[in-house]
Design an enzyme around this catalytic site. Structure first.
Site, PDB file in Angstrom:
ATOM      1  N   ARG A   1     -38.224  19.756   6.617  1.00  0.00           N
ATOM      2  CA  ARG A   1     -38.017  19.262   5.250  1.00  0.00           C
ATOM      3  C   ARG A   1     -37.952  17.748   5.134  1.00  0.00           C
ATOM      4  NH1 ARG A   1     -34.252  21.428   0.907  1.00  0.00           N
ATOM      5  NH2 ARG A   1     -32.762  20.155   2.048  1.00  0.00           N
TER       6      ARG A   1
ATOM      7  N   CYS B   1      -5.096  -9.337  -2.010  1.00  0.00           N
ATOM      8  CA  CYS B   1      -5.195  -8.145  -1.144  1.00  0.00           C
ATOM      9  C   CYS B   1      -3.799  -7.688  -0.713  1.00  0.00           C
ATOM     10  CB  CYS B   1      -6.041  -8.498   0.087  1.00  0.00           C
ATOM     11  SG  CYS B   1      -5.960  -7.244   1.368  1.00  0.00           S
TER      12      CYS B   1
ATOM     13  N   CYS C   1      -3.438  -8.359   3.353  1.00  0.00           N
ATOM     14  CA  CYS C   1      -3.524  -9.664   4.025  1.00  0.00           C
ATOM     15  C   CYS C   1      -2.124 -10.168   4.415  1.00  0.00           C
ATOM     16  CB  CYS C   1      -4.198 -10.679   3.101  1.00  0.00           C
ATOM     17  SG  CYS C   1      -6.003 -10.627   3.158  1.00  0.00           S
TER      18      CYS C   1
ATOM     19  N   ASN D   1       3.157   3.778   4.898  1.00  0.00           N
ATOM     20  CA  ASN D   1       2.366   3.845   3.672  1.00  0.00           C
ATOM     21  C   ASN D   1       3.313   3.929   2.478  1.00  0.00           C
ATOM     22  OD1 ASN D   1       0.599   4.681   1.516  1.00  0.00           O
ATOM     23  ND2 ASN D   1      -0.857   5.339   3.080  1.00  0.00           N
TER      24      ASN D   1
ATOM     25  N   HIS E   1      -9.456 -10.735   6.333  1.00  0.00           N
ATOM     26  CA  HIS E   1      -9.869  -9.845   5.252  1.00  0.00           C
ATOM     27  C   HIS E   1     -11.357  -9.501   5.329  1.00  0.00           C
ATOM     28  CE1 HIS E   1      -9.464  -8.173   1.187  1.00  0.00           C
ATOM     29  NE2 HIS E   1     -10.600  -8.759   0.881  1.00  0.00           N
TER      30      HIS E   1
ATOM     31  N   ASN F   1     -11.164   5.360   6.892  1.00  0.00           N
ATOM     32  CA  ASN F   1     -12.191   5.525   5.863  1.00  0.00           C
ATOM     33  C   ASN F   1     -12.799   4.156   5.671  1.00  0.00           C
ATOM     34  OD1 ASN F   1     -11.716   8.225   5.199  1.00  0.00           O
ATOM     35  ND2 ASN F   1     -10.004   7.629   3.896  1.00  0.00           N
TER      36      ASN F   1
ATOM     37  N   CYS G   1     -12.535   4.418   0.399  1.00  0.00           N
ATOM     38  CA  CYS G   1     -11.647   3.391   0.939  1.00  0.00           C
ATOM     39  C   CYS G   1     -11.225   2.478  -0.211  1.00  0.00           C
ATOM     40  CB  CYS G   1     -12.372   2.604   2.026  1.00  0.00           C
ATOM     41  SG  CYS G   1     -11.385   1.285   2.699  1.00  0.00           S
ATOM     42  N   SER G   2      -9.917   2.235  -0.316  1.00  0.00           N
ATOM     43  CA  SER G   2      -9.394   1.539  -1.494  1.00  0.00           C
ATOM     44  C   SER G   2      -9.407   0.022  -1.351  1.00  0.00           C
ATOM     45  CB  SER G   2      -7.973   2.016  -1.757  1.00  0.00           C
ATOM     46  OG  SER G   2      -7.141   1.671  -0.664  1.00  0.00           O
TER      47      SER G   2
ATOM     48  N   HIS H   1     -10.209  -4.776   3.265  1.00  0.00           N
ATOM     49  CA  HIS H   1      -9.497  -5.338   4.428  1.00  0.00           C
ATOM     50  C   HIS H   1      -9.538  -4.293   5.557  1.00  0.00           C
ATOM     51  CE1 HIS H   1      -6.417  -8.278   5.954  1.00  0.00           C
ATOM     52  NE2 HIS H   1      -6.402  -7.323   6.868  1.00  0.00           N
TER      53      HIS H   1
ATOM     54  N   HIS I   1      -8.849  -1.650   7.942  1.00  0.00           N
ATOM     55  CA  HIS I   1      -7.645  -0.869   8.190  1.00  0.00           C
ATOM     56  C   HIS I   1      -7.967   0.600   8.362  1.00  0.00           C
ATOM     57  CE1 HIS I   1      -8.282  -0.096   3.921  1.00  0.00           C
ATOM     58  NE2 HIS I   1      -7.531   0.973   4.054  1.00  0.00           N
TER      59      HIS I   1
ATOM     60  N   GLN J   1      -5.574   4.547   9.041  1.00  0.00           N
ATOM     61  CA  GLN J   1      -4.300   5.176   8.726  1.00  0.00           C
ATOM     62  C   GLN J   1      -3.892   6.088   9.873  1.00  0.00           C
ATOM     63  OE1 GLN J   1      -3.702   6.920   4.840  1.00  0.00           O
ATOM     64  NE2 GLN J   1      -5.548   5.974   4.025  1.00  0.00           N
TER      65      GLN J   1
ATOM     66  N   HIS K   1      -9.368  12.978  17.404  1.00  0.00           N
ATOM     67  CA  HIS K   1      -8.693  14.250  17.631  1.00  0.00           C
ATOM     68  C   HIS K   1      -8.092  14.246  19.030  1.00  0.00           C
ATOM     69  CE1 HIS K   1     -10.771  16.613  14.229  1.00  0.00           C
ATOM     70  NE2 HIS K   1      -9.524  16.409  13.936  1.00  0.00           N
TER      71      HIS K   1
ATOM     72  N   LYS L   1     -26.178  11.488   1.902  1.00  0.00           N
ATOM     73  CA  LYS L   1     -26.251  12.937   2.026  1.00  0.00           C
ATOM     74  C   LYS L   1     -25.125  13.547   1.192  1.00  0.00           C
ATOM     75  CE  LYS L   1     -26.585  17.100   3.909  1.00  0.00           C
ATOM     76  NZ  LYS L   1     -27.681  18.005   3.574  1.00  0.00           N
ATOM     77  N   PHE L   2     -25.460  14.487   0.346  1.00  0.00           N
ATOM     78  CA  PHE L   2     -24.425  15.188  -0.420  1.00  0.00           C
ATOM     79  C   PHE L   2     -24.109  16.512   0.265  1.00  0.00           C
ATOM     80  CE2 PHE L   2     -26.096  12.345  -3.642  1.00  0.00           C
ATOM     81  CZ  PHE L   2     -24.928  11.902  -4.239  1.00  0.00           C
TER      82      PHE L   2
ATOM     83  N   GLU M   1     -24.125  23.742   1.227  1.00  0.00           N
ATOM     84  CA  GLU M   1     -23.088  23.257   2.160  1.00  0.00           C
ATOM     85  C   GLU M   1     -21.696  23.721   1.738  1.00  0.00           C
ATOM     86  OE1 GLU M   1     -25.573  21.404   1.142  1.00  0.00           O
ATOM     87  OE2 GLU M   1     -26.348  20.188   2.797  1.00  0.00           O
TER      88      GLU M   1
HETATM   89  P1  H2U Z   1      -7.407   3.766   2.166  1.00  0.00           P
HETATM   90  O1  H2U Z   1      -8.146   2.522   1.886  1.00  0.00           O
HETATM   91  O2  H2U Z   1      -8.025   4.598   3.235  1.00  0.00           O
HETATM   92  O3  H2U Z   1      -7.147   4.532   0.891  1.00  0.00           O
HETATM   93  O4  H2U Z   1      -5.973   3.351   2.727  1.00  0.00           O
HETATM   94  C1  H2U Z   1      -5.154   2.411   2.107  1.00  0.00           C
HETATM   95  C2  H2U Z   1      -3.765   2.947   2.057  1.00  0.00           C
HETATM   96  O5  H2U Z   1      -2.885   1.859   1.789  1.00  0.00           O
HETATM   97  C3  H2U Z   1      -3.531   3.969   0.944  1.00  0.00           C
HETATM   98  O6  H2U Z   1      -3.157   5.189   1.532  1.00  0.00           O
HETATM   99  C4  H2U Z   1      -1.799   2.314   1.028  1.00  0.00           C
HETATM  100  C5  H2U Z   1      -2.387   3.377   0.119  1.00  0.00           C
HETATM  101  O7  H2U Z   1      -1.439   4.357  -0.212  1.00  0.00           O
HETATM  102  N1  H2U Z   1      -1.209   1.178   0.340  1.00  0.00           N
HETATM  103  C6  H2U Z   1       0.120   0.854   0.594  1.00  0.00           C
HETATM  104  O8  H2U Z   1       0.784   1.545   1.365  1.00  0.00           O
HETATM  105  N2  H2U Z   1       0.666  -0.227  -0.013  1.00  0.00           N
HETATM  106  C7  H2U Z   1      -0.001  -1.026  -0.881  1.00  0.00           C
HETATM  107  O9  H2U Z   1       0.542  -1.993  -1.371  1.00  0.00           O
HETATM  108  C8  H2U Z   1      -1.394  -0.730  -1.258  1.00  0.00           C
HETATM  109  C9  H2U Z   1      -2.050   0.421  -0.551  1.00  0.00           C
END
Ligand code: H2U
Length: 345
Positions: free
Chosen positions: A27, A51, A54, A76, A113, A153, A160-161, A164, A166, A168, A281, A311-312, A317
């Protein structure tokens, strides 16, 4: 077998999970008129005053980060698994549930950063490896913690939020689903053969070579025979070891080398900061030895054809099992052919 695998639709078995993947090599020539993601080629500053991660900046909950100069781990502020709770278990007919206790931390890989793993020096990557090792050991030593999941992530496309660099770590009392599947498969093999499933598999792959991307004295990077994501890879020690705790300095350097090799190729593949989810793992931290466990790091990148086409995992899937077009052998060939010099120089 190789010709059959490159010509005809088939299924491949994942020895670590006991699951199947559908492969459809014929395919790869189908036309694409689907979604195209916007390419984000942003120049980032070394320090971003806005950030949360930072050094010296204030996080969302008001806490101030130290002026860290290497790696930095913190609790966290929005932990998905809570530490302070009264244990409970509810069985109400078909409705079963239980409390889950744990600790979630954010692991900053660098004070810079603008860096990502492939843009870091070997020494800087070694510091990240050391951080993973310490976190597994420290969290795993907590009596109620039976499993430690380290992951990253990378990229907005992966949810990823914050750019920077990082990852977890989530430490918890239960063994999560993916780890449980892998533990079960490895234990069954170990009990039958008194040998490590993954070590024996890697031996076969090293003998064949076609899916091997990189090897040094201690580590190997391979596109697994059963890879689901188009450019999925696995990084593992050649010898069976249950977790990162026993890594010595030489092995830390060798691990960092493998990480650098792979992540530079990933970025070079589509000349973009390559998104992925990666996770390590390792054996449960339940006080048992787990000689069946062979730790490994899997990379699940979503991109398929370019920096914009992913890829979806939908439709078949979601309802049947994962499916892929480009074969793991083709993916390995493409990754091997890439330059070792990062495309940004
Ligand atoms: P991700 O980018 O994978 O989402 O991870 C960032 C994590 O950072 C996210 O789980 C945490 C978020 O809860 N965070 C803090 O603990 N403190 C902050 O001030 C911002 C983000």
């Amino acid at each position: 077998m190789k010709d059959l695998y490159s010509e005809y639709s088939h299924r491949r078995y994942n020895i670590l999970t006991g699951e199947w993947v559908q492969v459809s090599p014929h395919r790869t020539k189908r036309p694409w008129q689907g979604k195209v993601e916007d390419v984000l080629q942003v120049q980032r500053p070394e320090y971003d005053p806005n950030c949360y991660l930072c050094p010296g900046n204030t996080r969302a909950n008001g806490e101030v980060n130290p002026q860290y100069t290497s790696t930095f781990a913190f609790q966290n502020d929005f932990a998905a698994i809570q530490e302070d709770l009264e244990p409970f278990q509810v069985e109400d007919g078909f409705l079963r549930g239980k409390s889950e206790r744990g600790i979630c931390r954010v692991l900053c890989f660098s004070p810079r950063h603008d860096l990502t793993l492939p843009r870091m020096s070997l020494l800087e990557i070694e510091a990240v490896v050391r951080l993973w090792k310490e976190q597994y050991a420290e969290l795993g030593a907590i009596p109620y913690v039976n499993h430690v999941q380290i992951f990253e992530n990378k990229g907005e496309i992966m949810g990823c939020s914050n750019p920077h660099p990082h990852g977890q770590v989530w430490a918890q009392e239960s063994i999560p689903v993916e780890s449980h599947k892998k533990g079960t498969q490895q234990l069954a093999y170990f009990q039958k053969k008194e040998s490590s499933l993954l070590q024996d598999y890697l031996q076969q792959e090293l003998g064949l070579g076609e899916r091997i991307l990189f090897e040094n004295e201690h580590f190997v990077v391979v596109v697994p025979f059963w890879a689901v994501w188009p450019f999925e890879t696995m990084l593992a020690p050649k010898q069976s070891v249950p977790n990162l705790k026993s890594l010595n300095q030489i092995q830390i350097t060798a691990f960092a080398e493998a990480l650098q090799w792979l992540t530079i190729r990933y970025d070079n593949l589509f000349e973009t900061s390559f998104p992925y989810s990666t996770g390590i793992h390792q054996a449960p931290t339940d006080g048992q030895e787990h000689p069946e466990w062979h730790w490994h790091m899997s990379f699940y990148p979503p991109l398929l054809r370019s920096a914009t086409v992913k890829k979806f995992m939908v439709g078949y899937e979601m309802f049947a099992n994962p499916q892929r077009d480009i074969t793991p052998e083709q993916a390995a060939g493409r990754l091997r052919s890439l330059s070792g010099v990062h495309y940004l120089g």
